[in-house]
Design a protein around this motif. Structure first.
Motif, PDB file in Angstrom:
ATOM      1  N   GLY A  87       0.880  -1.190   0.059  1.00 59.53           N
ATOM      2  CA  GLY A  87       0.080  -0.021  -0.039  1.00 59.53           C
ATOM      3  C   GLY A  87       1.040   1.174  -0.041  1.00 59.53           C
ATOM      4  O   GLY A  87       0.515   2.108  -0.643  1.00 59.53           O
ATOM      5  N   LEU A  88       1.858   1.240   0.889  1.00 61.79           N
ATOM      6  CA  LEU A  88       2.884   2.441   0.804  1.00 61.79           C
ATOM      7  C   LEU A  88       3.539   2.720  -0.531  1.00 61.79           C
ATOM      8  O   LEU A  88       3.716   3.766  -0.884  1.00 61.79           O
ATOM      9  CB  LEU A  88       3.930   2.310   2.038  1.00 61.79           C
ATOM     10  N   ALA A 142      -1.512  -2.825  -8.005  1.00 62.95           N
ATOM     11  CA  ALA A 142      -1.884  -1.949  -6.913  1.00 62.95           C
ATOM     12  C   ALA A 142      -1.656  -0.499  -7.300  1.00 62.95           C
ATOM     13  O   ALA A 142      -2.545   0.425  -7.050  1.00 62.95           O
ATOM     14  CB  ALA A 142      -1.072  -2.042  -5.617  1.00 62.95           C
ATOM     15  N   ALA A 143      -0.764  -0.090  -7.749  1.00 61.70           N
ATOM     16  CA  ALA A 143      -0.419   1.252  -8.210  1.00 61.70           C
ATOM     17  C   ALA A 143      -1.270   1.674  -9.312  1.00 61.70           C
ATOM     18  O   ALA A 143      -1.923   2.801  -9.266  1.00 61.70           O
ATOM     19  CB  ALA A 143       0.900   1.483  -8.885  1.00 61.70           C
ATOM     20  N   ILE A 185      -0.331   7.630   6.336  1.00 63.57           N
ATOM     21  CA  ILE A 185      -1.724   6.916   6.266  1.00 63.57           C
ATOM     22  C   ILE A 185      -2.404   6.903   5.291  1.00 63.57           C
ATOM     23  O   ILE A 185      -3.080   6.129   4.490  1.00 63.57           O
ATOM     24  CB  ILE A 185      -2.442   7.109   7.717  1.00 63.57           C
ATOM     25  N   TYR A 186      -2.641   8.310   4.603  1.00 71.06           N
ATOM     26  CA  TYR A 186      -3.363   8.556   3.620  1.00 71.06           C
ATOM     27  C   TYR A 186      -2.793   7.652   2.090  1.00 71.06           C
ATOM     28  O   TYR A 186      -3.294   7.145   1.357  1.00 71.06           O
ATOM     29  CB  TYR A 186      -3.249  10.150   3.083  1.00 71.06           C
ATOM     30  N   VAL A 243      -4.573   4.798   0.301  1.00 64.81           N
ATOM     31  CA  VAL A 243      -4.693   4.842  -1.184  1.00 64.81           C
ATOM     32  C   VAL A 243      -4.195   3.386  -1.863  1.00 64.81           C
ATOM     33  O   VAL A 243      -4.915   3.097  -2.686  1.00 64.81           O
ATOM     34  CB  VAL A 243      -4.235   6.150  -1.732  1.00 64.81           C
ATOM     35  N   GLY A 244      -3.169   3.322  -1.414  1.00 66.77           N
ATOM     36  CA  GLY A 244      -2.221   2.042  -1.842  1.00 66.77           C
ATOM     37  C   GLY A 244      -3.026   0.816  -1.910  1.00 66.77           C
ATOM     38  O   GLY A 244      -3.269  -0.194  -2.562  1.00 66.77           O
ATOM     39  N   VAL A 245      -3.506   0.491  -0.514  1.00 66.17           N
ATOM     40  CA  VAL A 245      -4.214  -0.597  -0.316  1.00 66.17           C
ATOM     41  C   VAL A 245      -5.605  -0.726  -0.944  1.00 66.17           C
ATOM     42  O   VAL A 245      -6.052  -1.653  -1.683  1.00 66.17           O
ATOM     43  CB  VAL A 245      -4.474  -0.906   0.983  1.00 66.17           C
TER      44      VAL A 245
END
Length: 88
Positions: free
Chosen positions: A10-11, A65-66, A29-30, A34-36
Motif C-alpha cells: 500500500g505504501l 496496486a499502483a 496513512i493517506y 490509497v495504495g491498499v
C-alpha cells in the motif's frame, strides 16, 4: 499475504500513484490507504480479465496496486473537481 505485506504494498503503490497523478495531499496513512484500496481495485480488475490479482509480495503486485490507486485518485479528483465547479 500478511497485514504487513498489504501495508508495504500500500505504501509503495500509493506513493507511486500519488507521484503519477501529482496528488498534493500528504501523510503516510493517506498514502497507505490509497495504495491498499488501489490494490483491491487493481486486483478486482485483474481477476475480471482472468488473471491473478494481488496475491503475493512482488513487483507485479505493486504495479497492479499502483494502477488501481491511480484510477482511484483520478476518480477522486474528478469528483472533487465537479463539486468545486458547482459551488461557483
Amino acid at each position: 499475504m500478511s497485514i504487513v505485506g498489504w501495508i508495504v504494498i500500500g505504501l509503495l503503490a500509493g506513493g507511486v500513484a500519488r507521484w503519477i497523478v501529482k496528488d498534493d495531499r500528504s501523510g503516510c496513512i493517506y498514502t497507505m490507504v490509497v495504495g491498499v484500496l488501489g490494490a483491491l481495485i487493481g486486483g478486482a480488475l485483474m481477476n475480471a480479465v482472468d488473471s491473478t490479482g494481488v496475491d503475493e509480495f512482488s513487483l507485479r503486485s505493486i504495479l497492479v496496486a499502483a494502477i488501481g490507486a491511480v484510477l482511484l485518485l483520478l476518480v477522486l479528483q474528478a469528483i472533487a473537481g465537479r463539486g468545486a465547479s458547482r459551488r461557483r
